[in-house]
Design a protein around this motif. Structure first.
Motif, PDB file in Angstrom:
ATOM      1  N   GLN A  54     -13.712  20.260  76.847  1.00 41.71           N
ATOM      2  CA  GLN A  54     -13.034  19.222  77.624  1.00 41.71           C
ATOM      3  C   GLN A  54     -13.803  18.912  78.910  1.00 41.71           C
ATOM      4  O   GLN A  54     -13.924  17.750  79.308  1.00 41.71           O
ATOM      5  CB  GLN A  54     -11.611  19.655  77.962  1.00 41.71           C
ATOM      6  CG  GLN A  54     -10.681  19.610  76.780  1.00 41.71           C
ATOM      7  CD  GLN A  54      -9.308  20.145  77.110  1.00 41.71           C
ATOM      8  OE1 GLN A  54      -9.149  21.023  77.957  1.00 41.71           O
ATOM      9  NE2 GLN A  54      -8.294  19.631  76.426  1.00 41.71           N
ATOM     10  N   VAL A  57     -16.723  16.772  78.031  1.00 37.66           N
ATOM     11  CA  VAL A  57     -16.315  15.387  77.760  1.00 37.66           C
ATOM     12  C   VAL A  57     -16.077  14.652  79.069  1.00 37.66           C
ATOM     13  O   VAL A  57     -16.534  13.518  79.249  1.00 37.66           O
ATOM     14  CB  VAL A  57     -15.049  15.341  76.868  1.00 37.66           C
ATOM     15  CG1 VAL A  57     -14.454  13.949  76.823  1.00 37.66           C
ATOM     16  CG2 VAL A  57     -15.373  15.823  75.468  1.00 37.66           C
ATOM     17  N   LYS A  58     -15.386  15.302  80.013  1.00 37.21           N
ATOM     18  CA  LYS A  58     -15.124  14.669  81.313  1.00 37.21           C
ATOM     19  C   LYS A  58     -16.419  14.337  82.039  1.00 37.21           C
ATOM     20  O   LYS A  58     -16.541  13.270  82.646  1.00 37.21           O
ATOM     21  CB  LYS A  58     -14.262  15.587  82.190  1.00 37.21           C
ATOM     22  CG  LYS A  58     -12.804  15.584  81.836  1.00 37.21           C
ATOM     23  CD  LYS A  58     -12.009  16.447  82.779  1.00 37.21           C
ATOM     24  CE  LYS A  58     -10.559  16.504  82.352  1.00 37.21           C
ATOM     25  NZ  LYS A  58      -9.778  17.402  83.201  1.00 37.21           N
ATOM     26  N   ARG A  60     -19.314  13.659  80.709  1.00 37.84           N
ATOM     27  CA  ARG A  60     -19.965  12.526  80.064  1.00 37.84           C
ATOM     28  C   ARG A  60     -19.210  11.220  80.297  1.00 37.84           C
ATOM     29  O   ARG A  60     -19.824  10.165  80.429  1.00 37.84           O
ATOM     30  CB  ARG A  60     -20.143  12.791  78.576  1.00 37.84           C
ATOM     31  CG  ARG A  60     -21.460  13.465  78.322  1.00 37.84           C
ATOM     32  CD  ARG A  60     -21.365  14.714  77.522  1.00 37.84           C
ATOM     33  NE  ARG A  60     -22.581  15.515  77.633  1.00 37.84           N
ATOM     34  CZ  ARG A  60     -22.671  16.582  78.401  1.00 37.84           C
ATOM     35  NH1 ARG A  60     -21.687  16.948  79.175  1.00 37.84           N
ATOM     36  NH2 ARG A  60     -23.763  17.302  78.415  1.00 37.84           N
ATOM     37  N   GLU A  61     -17.894  11.300  80.357  1.00 36.00           N
ATOM     38  CA  GLU A  61     -17.116  10.088  80.652  1.00 36.00           C
ATOM     39  C   GLU A  61     -17.414   9.598  82.066  1.00 36.00           C
ATOM     40  O   GLU A  61     -17.472   8.395  82.313  1.00 36.00           O
ATOM     41  CB  GLU A  61     -15.627  10.351  80.453  1.00 36.00           C
ATOM     42  CG  GLU A  61     -15.247  10.445  78.989  1.00 36.00           C
ATOM     43  CD  GLU A  61     -13.805  10.856  78.763  1.00 36.00           C
ATOM     44  OE1 GLU A  61     -13.147  11.365  79.704  1.00 36.00           O
ATOM     45  OE2 GLU A  61     -13.337  10.680  77.626  1.00 36.00           O
ATOM     46  N   VAL A  83     -20.289  11.835  73.793  1.00 39.62           N
ATOM     47  CA  VAL A  83     -18.829  11.945  73.889  1.00 39.62           C
ATOM     48  C   VAL A  83     -18.222  11.941  72.490  1.00 39.62           C
ATOM     49  O   VAL A  83     -17.330  12.730  72.182  1.00 39.62           O
ATOM     50  CB  VAL A  83     -18.233  10.809  74.751  1.00 39.62           C
ATOM     51  CG1 VAL A  83     -16.722  10.753  74.615  1.00 39.62           C
ATOM     52  CG2 VAL A  83     -18.613  10.995  76.203  1.00 39.62           C
ATOM     53  N   LEU A  86     -18.705  15.320  70.854  1.00 34.55           N
ATOM     54  CA  LEU A  86     -17.838  16.323  71.476  1.00 34.55           C
ATOM     55  C   LEU A  86     -16.382  16.146  71.049  1.00 34.55           C
ATOM     56  O   LEU A  86     -15.676  17.129  70.800  1.00 34.55           O
ATOM     57  CB  LEU A  86     -17.950  16.248  73.003  1.00 34.55           C
ATOM     58  CG  LEU A  86     -19.246  16.795  73.599  1.00 34.55           C
ATOM     59  CD1 LEU A  86     -19.360  16.401  75.057  1.00 34.55           C
ATOM     60  CD2 LEU A  86     -19.323  18.293  73.444  1.00 34.55           C
ATOM     61  N   LEU A  87     -15.935  14.912  70.957  1.00 29.76           N
ATOM     62  CA  LEU A  87     -14.541  14.663  70.572  1.00 29.76           C
ATOM     63  C   LEU A  87     -14.248  15.110  69.149  1.00 29.76           C
ATOM     64  O   LEU A  87     -13.115  15.484  68.835  1.00 29.76           O
ATOM     65  CB  LEU A  87     -14.190  13.186  70.757  1.00 29.76           C
ATOM     66  CG  LEU A  87     -14.090  12.715  72.206  1.00 29.76           C
ATOM     67  CD1 LEU A  87     -13.835  11.215  72.267  1.00 29.76           C
ATOM     68  CD2 LEU A  87     -13.013  13.473  72.960  1.00 29.76           C
TER      69      LEU A  87
END
Length: 144
Positions: A54, A57-58, A60-61, A83, A86-87
Motif C-alpha cells: 500500500q 502504491v501511494k 507511485r500515485e 501502480v 502493484l494493485l
C-alpha cells in the motif's frame, strides 16, 4: 505469503520478458528486505506485506500527480504501469458497507466507548488493508 513467492515471480516475469513486472517485483523484494533487516524489525507477516504494498502504491500515485503537474507523459506511463502491477498483488479491499454490515451483525446494540479500541483492533485484523481512519470513523458513529 508474497515473500515466499517473490523470487519465482521475478524469474517468471523475466522469462516472459515482462520488464515492468520484473522491475516492480524486484522493488517489492527490496522493500521486504529493508523491512526485515531494519533495526527493531518485526516479523514480515501478511499484514506487513500488505502495508508495504500500500505504501508503494501511494508513492507511485503521488509520482503520477507530479508527472501530470510537470507535463511528463513519458514518466506518467511508467508510474501508472507500476501502480497497475502493484494493485494486482493487493487483496481486494472491503467496502465501507462490508464493515458496517459486520459491525451491525457483531454489535447490534452498539459499541461502548471503553471497548472502542478493541473493536478497532478486531476490525483491522479482520479487514486487512482498510484505512484505519475509516474504521475509526465508522466505529465512532456506533458508540453508545
Amino acid at each position: 505469503m508474497l515473500k515466499d513467492n517473490i523470487d519465482k515471480m521475478i524469474m517468471d516475469a523475466v522469462k516472459a520478458k515482462e520488464v515492468v513486472k520484473a522491475s516492480v517485483y524486484r522493488l517489492i523484494k527490496n522493500e521486504f528486505l529493508k523491512y526485515a533487516t531494519a533495526k527493531n524489525a518485526k516479523p514480515l507477516d501478511e499484514v506487513a506485506e500488505i502495508s508495504i504494498l500500500q505504501k508503494m502504491v501511494k508513492q507511485r500515485e503521488e509520482a503520477v500527480y507530479y508527472c501530470k503537474v510537470a507535463n511528463r507523459p513519458d514518466l506518467l506511463e511508467d508510474e501508472l504501469s507500476e501502480v497497475a502491477v502493484l494493485l494486482t498483488l493487493l487483496p481486494e479491499i472491503p467496502s465501507e458497507e462490508d464493515i458496517i454490515k459486520y459491525l451491525d451483525d457483531s454489535y447490534p446494540n452498539g459499541i461502548e466507548k471503553k471497548a472502542m479500541g478493541l473493536v478497532i483492533k478486531e476490525l483491522k485484523a479482520k479487514f486487512m488493508g482498510v484505512d484505519g481512519k475509516m474504521i475509526a470513523d465508522i466505529v465512532k458513529e456506533r458508540l453508545i
